[in-house]
Design a protein around this motif. Structure first.
Motif, PDB file in Angstrom:
ATOM      1  N   CYS A   8       0.871  -1.179   0.000  1.00 16.33           N
ATOM      2  CA  CYS A   8       0.000   0.000   0.000  1.00 16.33           C
ATOM      3  C   CYS A   8       0.908   1.230   0.000  1.00 16.33           C
ATOM      4  CB  CYS A   8      -0.877  -0.029   1.252  1.00 16.33           C
ATOM      5  SG  CYS A   8      -1.654   1.575   1.564  1.00 16.33           S
TER       6      CYS A   8
ATOM      7  N   VAL B  48       0.449   4.052   1.122  1.00 21.35           N
ATOM      8  CA  VAL B  48       0.342   4.867   2.334  1.00 21.35           C
ATOM      9  C   VAL B  48       0.984   4.153   3.533  1.00 21.35           C
ATOM     10  CG1 VAL B  48      -1.227   6.095   3.904  1.00 21.35           C
ATOM     11  CG2 VAL B  48      -1.790   5.919   1.459  1.00 21.35           C
ATOM     12  N   CYS B  49       0.556   2.904   3.810  1.00 20.74           N
ATOM     13  CA  CYS B  49       1.034   2.252   5.040  1.00 20.74           C
ATOM     14  C   CYS B  49       2.077   1.172   4.779  1.00 20.74           C
ATOM     15  CB  CYS B  49      -0.138   1.660   5.804  1.00 20.74           C
ATOM     16  SG  CYS B  49      -0.962   0.323   4.911  1.00 20.74           S
TER      17      CYS B  49
ATOM     18  N   CYS C  38      -6.445  -1.676   0.071  1.00 17.30           N
ATOM     19  CA  CYS C  38      -5.896  -1.745   1.432  1.00 17.30           C
ATOM     20  C   CYS C  38      -7.056  -1.661   2.427  1.00 17.30           C
ATOM     21  CB  CYS C  38      -4.912  -0.599   1.652  1.00 17.30           C
ATOM     22  SG  CYS C  38      -4.359  -0.438   3.356  1.00 17.30           S
TER      23      CYS C  38
ATOM     24  N   HIS D 261      -6.771   1.919   3.810  1.00 18.37           N
ATOM     25  CA  HIS D 261      -6.710   3.115   2.956  1.00 18.37           C
ATOM     26  C   HIS D 261      -7.509   3.017   1.662  1.00 18.37           C
ATOM     27  CE1 HIS D 261      -3.131   3.290   5.600  1.00 18.37           C
ATOM     28  NE2 HIS D 261      -3.640   4.487   5.792  1.00 18.37           N
TER      29      HIS D 261
HETATM   30 ZN   LIG Z   1      -2.677   1.139   3.571  1.00 16.54          ZN
END
Ligand SMILES: [Zn+2]
Length: 332
Positions: free
Chosen positions: A46, A48-49, A84, A87
């Motif tokens: 992902c 973002v994470c 995700c 997200h």
């Molecule tokens: Zn994520």
């Protein structure tokens, strides 16, 4: 064929789960297209994470890569979006290009090297890439580099305006006179450009109250802008602009006096030039005008004032004449 594909995979630095599925040569267009894909069930981070997630759906994308010999090389890939749990559905980051780019990292870095050496339209012709794409990349890289700029130690600023096109639309340039770097460019040449610069200065960890010196031309708008926004800075007028004003003043004195004084007729070029640039005949003529104390010519006196101001070694050659900040402090 397997060997060729793994060779390209190594050259492109493609790692698992990516695999080259096909290499196509387009002889007439002088191009190679390398197709890459991933096996079903592969997972991706992902953006973002960083958690692993499976592909949700895919879109076909294509990037221009460095040439293979005389062939323009393109990388064509089915790029997944992942889902995700935290997200939602997001496009993954691919390791060979930044988000939204038309080129791979390596091709971008090659283009940037060329653009440093020659104009963008020339680069566009050489590498056969639409110059709009090159400009898009340049804007992105410039913005990204500017984000990183730190103006916290900036104290000495030079401002000058220049015309964008002949006779039209001005832009104001702000430079760091110590580090000799461009800081900011704004449309216009008024007090509001100084305000815009001050805002940008703050956004880059700078404190406008820390600026001690500002070199500007004598425009009232710039003076007002500095007084309102960089109020702790001493103003220094740059020598080039002052020279221009004195030059015009000498010329006006000559024109006015020339109406009554025949000796000055046809001598304007003498008073336009610096003494060391006069021809032998002009030098003799000037010496004879200077050696007539009874006449006490105002034009000669004005010319001497200009020479005194110039002191020594004034040259008009550099566009960064305002780097010479030795004259005319009016404040501070
Ligand atoms: Zn994520």
């Amino acid at each position: 064929m397997e060997a060729l594909e793994s060779l390209f995979a190594r050259a492109l630095k493609l790692e698992a789960p990516w695999k080259i599925t096909k290499i196509a040569f387009y002889e007439d267009e002088g191009a190679i297209k390398v197709f890459a894909d991933f096996p079903r069930g592969s997972t991706f981070c992902c953006p973002v994470c960083g958690k692993d997630a499976k592909a949700y759906d895919t879109t076909e994308k294509e990037w221009r890569h460095l040439n293979f010999f005389q062939y323009a090389c393109y990388l064509a890939v089915r790029v997944p979006r992942i889902d995700c749990p935290d997200h939602g559905v997001l496009q993954i980051d691919v390791p060979w290009a930044r988000d939204g780019a038309d080129f791979t990292f390596l091709f971008e870095s090659f283009d940037r090297t060329l653009v440093r050496e020659m104009p963008v339209n020339k680069v566009s012709q050489i590498i056969h890439v639409d110059d709009n794409k090159l400009w898009r990349m340049m804007h992105h890289c410039t913005e990204a580099a500017r984000q990183e700029e730190d103006y916290s130690s900036l104290t000495t600023i030079g401002v000058d305006e220049t015309a964008k096109a002949r006779g039209y639309d001005y832009v104001s340039l702000f430079v760091d006179l110590v580090e000799k770097r461009t800081l900011f460019v704004a449309e216009g040449k008024g007090a509001e450009t100084i305000k815009a610069f001050t805002e940008d200065f703050r956004e880059h960890h700078g404190n406008p109250h820390d600026s001690t010196d500002v070199a500007i031309d004598m425009s009232p708008a710039f003076i007002k802008g500095v007084e309102e926004n960089l109020s702790h800075a001493a103003i220094t007028f740059d020598k080039y602009h002052i020279m221009k004003i004195i030059h015009t003043a000498v010329d006006e004195v000559r024109k006015a006096e020339g109406k009554q004084q025949d000796l000055l007729r046809g001598q304007k070029y003498i008073f336009w030039k610096n003494r060391q640039n006069l021809t032998e005949a002009q030098r003799t003529r000037l010496a004879s005008l200077e050696s007539m104390p009874r006449l006490n010519l105002k034009t000669v006196r004005a010319y001497h004032i200009r020479e005194n101001f110039q002191g020594g070694g004034y040259e008009k050659s550099s566009p960064f004449m305002f780097l010479d900040v030795t004259t005319c402090r009016i404040k501070g």
